[in-house]
Design an enzyme around this catalytic site. Structure first.
Site, mmCIF file in Angstrom:
data_model
loop_
_atom_site.group_PDB
_atom_site.id
_atom_site.type_symbol
_atom_site.label_atom_id
_atom_site.label_comp_id
_atom_site.label_asym_id
_atom_site.label_seq_id
_atom_site.Cartn_x
_atom_site.Cartn_y
_atom_site.Cartn_z
ATOM 1 N N LYS A 22 -1.763 -24.546 -9.590
ATOM 2 C CA LYS A 22 -0.680 -25.379 -10.139
ATOM 3 C C LYS A 22 0.195 -25.920 -9.009
ATOM 4 C CE LYS A 22 3.271 -23.476 -11.689
ATOM 5 N NZ LYS A 22 4.480 -24.082 -11.097
ATOM 6 N N ASP A 306 6.071 -15.077 -6.932
ATOM 7 C CA ASP A 306 5.546 -15.491 -8.247
ATOM 8 C C ASP A 306 4.676 -14.416 -8.879
ATOM 9 O OD1 ASP A 306 5.163 -18.996 -7.291
ATOM 10 O OD2 ASP A 306 6.908 -17.804 -7.872
ATOM 11 N N ARG A 398 2.824 -23.753 -19.390
ATOM 12 C CA ARG A 398 3.072 -24.694 -18.284
ATOM 13 C C ARG A 398 2.160 -24.398 -17.101
ATOM 14 N NH1 ARG A 398 7.947 -23.231 -16.016
ATOM 15 N NH2 ARG A 398 7.065 -24.397 -14.315
HETATM 16 C C1 EPZ Z 1 8.123 -23.088 -5.024
HETATM 17 O O1 EPZ Z 1 9.423 -23.330 -5.528
HETATM 18 C C2 EPZ Z 1 7.264 -22.734 -6.216
HETATM 19 N N1 EPZ Z 1 7.202 -23.879 -7.129
HETATM 20 C C3 EPZ Z 1 7.837 -21.516 -6.934
HETATM 21 O O2 EPZ Z 1 6.890 -21.153 -7.928
HETATM 22 C C4 EPZ Z 1 7.933 -20.350 -5.942
HETATM 23 O O3 EPZ Z 1 8.613 -19.268 -6.568
HETATM 24 C C5 EPZ Z 1 8.665 -20.761 -4.675
HETATM 25 O O4 EPZ Z 1 8.107 -21.965 -4.118
HETATM 26 C C6 EPZ Z 1 8.569 -19.684 -3.600
HETATM 27 O O5 EPZ Z 1 7.215 -19.474 -3.275
HETATM 28 C C7 EPZ Z 1 6.309 -24.872 -6.831
HETATM 29 O O6 EPZ Z 1 5.591 -24.818 -5.843
HETATM 30 C C8 EPZ Z 1 6.259 -26.009 -7.801
HETATM 31 P P1 EPZ Z 1 11.479 -22.612 -2.237
HETATM 32 P P2 EPZ Z 1 10.540 -23.984 -4.545
HETATM 33 O O7 EPZ Z 1 12.040 -23.923 -1.798
HETATM 34 O O8 EPZ Z 1 9.883 -24.900 -3.605
HETATM 35 C C9 EPZ Z 1 16.040 -21.524 -1.254
HETATM 36 C C10 EPZ Z 1 6.059 -20.724 -10.050
HETATM 37 O O9 EPZ Z 1 6.221 -19.720 -10.740
HETATM 38 N N2 EPZ Z 1 16.195 -22.960 -1.026
HETATM 39 O O10 EPZ Z 1 10.374 -22.000 -1.442
HETATM 40 O O11 EPZ Z 1 11.640 -24.496 -5.401
HETATM 41 C C11 EPZ Z 1 15.762 -21.200 -2.725
HETATM 42 O O12 EPZ Z 1 16.981 -21.078 -3.433
HETATM 43 C C12 EPZ Z 1 7.243 -21.282 -9.305
HETATM 44 O O13 EPZ Z 1 4.978 -21.317 -9.871
HETATM 45 C C13 EPZ Z 1 17.415 -23.434 -0.588
HETATM 46 O O14 EPZ Z 1 18.362 -22.677 -0.406
HETATM 47 O O15 EPZ Z 1 11.043 -22.684 -3.762
HETATM 48 C C14 EPZ Z 1 15.003 -19.897 -2.629
HETATM 49 O O16 EPZ Z 1 15.937 -18.828 -2.469
HETATM 50 C C15 EPZ Z 1 8.539 -20.573 -9.670
HETATM 51 N N3 EPZ Z 1 17.569 -24.767 -0.361
HETATM 52 C C16 EPZ Z 1 14.207 -20.038 -1.326
HETATM 53 O O17 EPZ Z 1 14.857 -21.068 -0.578
HETATM 54 C C17 EPZ Z 1 16.531 -25.653 -0.555
HETATM 55 O O18 EPZ Z 1 16.712 -26.868 -0.313
HETATM 56 C C18 EPZ Z 1 12.755 -20.428 -1.509
HETATM 57 O O19 EPZ Z 1 12.709 -21.564 -2.325
HETATM 58 C C19 EPZ Z 1 15.301 -25.158 -1.016
HETATM 59 C C20 EPZ Z 1 15.148 -23.810 -1.243
#
Ligand code: EPZ
Length: 432
Positions: A22, A306, A398
């Site tokens: 996904k 995840d 989803r």
């Molecule tokens: C991706 O989300 C995945 N979604 C999430 O999977 C997954 O949990 C996550 O990566 C971590 O592996 C998709 O790929 C569509 P991040 P993303 O940016 O990109 C902080 C699922 O179940 N952060 O790696 O949104 C954030 O708050 C979903 O498939 C900032 O602070 O996650 C978090 O604490 C749920 N500022 C950490 O970084 C930013 O601009 C990691 O977030 C971006 C992120």
């Protein structure tokens, strides 16, 4: 309202095929916006998050031909706008990838942000915007519409304070046609990042280092179409591995890349589960109550966040005391309330769940709080004696293709049942 009804307590037997990833698909589909001609993508999971992203591309003017449920031909040559309104983005968090793709194509993107999600509060995108700014874009927020534009994008060095999958993806999409060299430091290393880099390179991009902390991108003038097959879903595979470990049984999980599952395999083996790795499949054998362990969810190659809810559910039934910590999301333990209602003994202390294993869970009416919490509820229902009814199952559908069919194929007594007297909930954006 549709719900899942599970009569638990049965061991799992049989084999299943894992679908395409996904989190790779929702990055690769918007990447086709950068191509000068048609892209053919295979092994795409037929799930709502993908359907929503495809719908957005079609509404933007792209032509999408379904060769079959898992193979698309996408032609974005006649997309005419770089503006994506909230009406189109509110159903999918991954829609923020359109910012990077449109910026990469037009040097201008105006995309409505999908808003918060069911865990981690409002999902920030400050890293994404910092990355775009380093490429020369000026960013404004116009009533929830992020407006990013530049005369023309030029490469730059971007260091992410925290590893971010989304920000790494978005900068890659914006940088592949930027003038000069872009360096992303402290980049995400997830399998879906490597998959996106492979796809972009097949389109003619010049991306090196994906899968390491440092990704280098040399901008090219044009990207052409290509034919590509998405990698198997690491998290779907891990979910079924943990389900078999928790519910007991003997299953073969086919169409996987064992290397992507290493952290999950290691943890299950630590708890006494037999995991046999073949070239493109893994076998899970679990015939007794498992032991405990400590798990800390971290960016890849650490244990995937995840998989945190699913692992917590498995450990809720293990012997002894386990500790699960989420080093990625601040409050991804909301689902624990549902497990406690089923008899689990779990205490949340800060970023950690302290789990005292219990021999049994009992069935109860529960709900899916988000995608992976919903997967954890499926596992809890499989293990609990009696009939568990799970609502808000749209979260689960989803991200898990043909989940009822696949579980039935493993001997799980599960059905999707419509409860006509209960109003369906309005679905907007959700954690993805
Ligand atoms: C991706 O989300 C995945 N979604 C999430 O999977 C997954 O949990 C996550 O990566 C971590 O592996 C998709 O790929 C569509 P991040 P993303 O940016 O990109 C902080 C699922 O179940 N952060 O790696 O949104 C954030 O708050 C979903 O498939 C900032 O602070 O996650 C978090 O604490 C749920 N500022 C950490 O970084 C930013 O601009 C990691 O977030 C971006 C992120």
């Amino acid at each position: 309202m549709e719900k899942f009804v599970i009569n638990g307590g049965k061991k799992l037997h049989g084999e299943i095929d894992i679908s395409g990833a996904k989190n790779a698909a929702v990055a690769i589909i918007p990447a086709t916006i950068l191509a000068q001609d048609i892209c053919r993508i295979e092994n795409i999971p037929d799930i709502r998050d993908v359907q929503v992203m495809v719908k957005i591309l079609i509404e933007m003017g792209a032509t999408v031909r379904y060769i079959n449920a898992n193979t698309l031909e996408i032609d974005t040559r006649y997309i005419s706008s770089y503006v994506i309104p909230y009406e189109m983005t509110k159903y999918s968090r991954s829609s923020y990838y359109l910012l990077g793709a449109l910026l990469g194509r037009y040097s201008h993107a105006k995309v409505a942000m999908p808003g918060g999600c069911n865990f981690g509060g409002v999902r920030p995108i400050d890293f994404h915007l910092k990355g775009f700014a380093k490429l020369g874009a000026s960013i404004t927020n116009d009533n929830g519409m992020i407006d990013a534009q530049a005369e023309s994008l030029t490469g730059g060095v971007i260091y992410f304070d925290k590893v971010s999958v989304g920000a790494t993806v978005n900068v890659m999409l914006a940088a592949v046609k930027a003038r000069g060299l872009t360096v992303i430091e402290n980049a995400a290393k997830e399998p879906h990042i490597v998959d996106l880099a492979n796809f972009l390179n097949l389109m003619g991009a010049n991306v090196t280092g994906a899968g390491t902390d440092v990704i280098k991108i040399k901008g090219v003038k044009e990207l052409h179409g290509c034919s590509y097959s998405i990698i198997p879903d690491q998290i779907e595979a891990g979910t079924y591995m943990v389900a078999a470990a928790a519910a007991k049984g003997d299953i073969l999980i086919k169409n996987v890349i064992p290397k992507h599952l290493e952290s999950i395999t290691a943890k299950l083996r630590e708890c006494g589960v037999t995991v046999i790795e073949n070239d493109d499949s893994v076998k899970i054998i679990s015939d007794r109550r498992c032991g405990n362990c400590k798990v800390t969810a971290m960016p890849h190659p650490g244990f995937p966040t995840d998989m945190q809810p699913q692992m917590t559910t498995f450990l809720a039934l293990s012997e002894g005391t386990s500790i699960v910590t989420d080093g990625v999301w601040d409050n991804r333990f909301r689902y624990v309330d549902q497990l406690i209602r089923m008899g689990a003994a779990i205490q949340i202390e800060g970023k950690a769940a302290i789990i005292t294993g219990v021999p049994k869970l009992h069935a109860a009416p529960i709900r899916a709080d988000d995608l992976r919490a919903g997967a954890a509820m499926l596992i809890a229902g499989m293990c609990a004696d009696g009939k568990t009814v799970i609502e808000d199952i749209y979260h689960i559908e989803r991200g898990y293709e043909r989940v009822v069919e696949k579980l039935q194929g493993l001997g799980v007594d599960i059905e999707k049942v419509n409860f006509p007297d209960e109003e369906p909930k309005v679905v907007t954006n959700s954690a993805s």
